[in-house]
Design an enzyme around this catalytic site. Structure first.
Site, PDB file in Angstrom:
ATOM      1  N   GLU A  18       0.853  -1.189   0.000  1.00 53.10           N
ATOM      2  CA  GLU A  18       0.000   0.000   0.000  1.00 53.10           C
ATOM      3  C   GLU A  18       0.885   1.234   0.000  1.00 53.10           C
ATOM      4  O   GLU A  18       1.846   1.325   0.752  1.00 53.10           O
ATOM      5  CB  GLU A  18      -0.904   0.026   1.227  1.00 53.10           C
ATOM      6  CG  GLU A  18      -1.807   1.245   1.249  1.00 53.10           C
ATOM      7  CD  GLU A  18      -2.816   1.235   2.387  1.00 53.10           C
ATOM      8  OE1 GLU A  18      -3.862   1.873   2.233  1.00 53.10           O
ATOM      9  OE2 GLU A  18      -2.559   0.601   3.408  1.00 53.10           O
ATOM     10  N   ALA A  52      -6.645  12.108   3.414  1.00 55.82           N
ATOM     11  CA  ALA A  52      -7.752  12.464   4.297  1.00 55.82           C
ATOM     12  C   ALA A  52      -8.418  13.748   3.812  1.00 55.82           C
ATOM     13  O   ALA A  52      -7.746  14.714   3.483  1.00 55.82           O
ATOM     14  CB  ALA A  52      -7.244  12.641   5.724  1.00 55.82           C
TER      15      ALA A  52
END
Length: 67
Positions: A18, A52
């Site tokens: 990731e 985010a």
């Protein structure tokens, strides 16, 4: 290229990597060097986490498209 299921059935190493989207140009250069270094390990798949609050949406989309 074998699918994840095929890799498992064949007893092949099965792992993923990731990545986080880079925040700047320097981080992007580091990301591509890292990807090239990991490429010979042949991960079953990779994922790119989204920033985010969508703070890095353009870089995230560009990164996933290039991978």
């Amino acid at each position: 290229m074998a699918t994840v299921t095929e890799r498992i059935q064949r007893g092949m190493p099965t792992f993923s990597v990731e990545f986080f989207p880079p925040k700047n140009d320097e981080g992007e250069a580091t990301l591509w060097r890292t990807i090239r270094n990991l490429e010979p390990l042949d991960p079953a798949f990779v994922s790119v986490a989204s920033g985010a609050g969508g703070y890095n949406r353009d870089r995230t989309l560009r990164t996933t498209g290039r991978i």
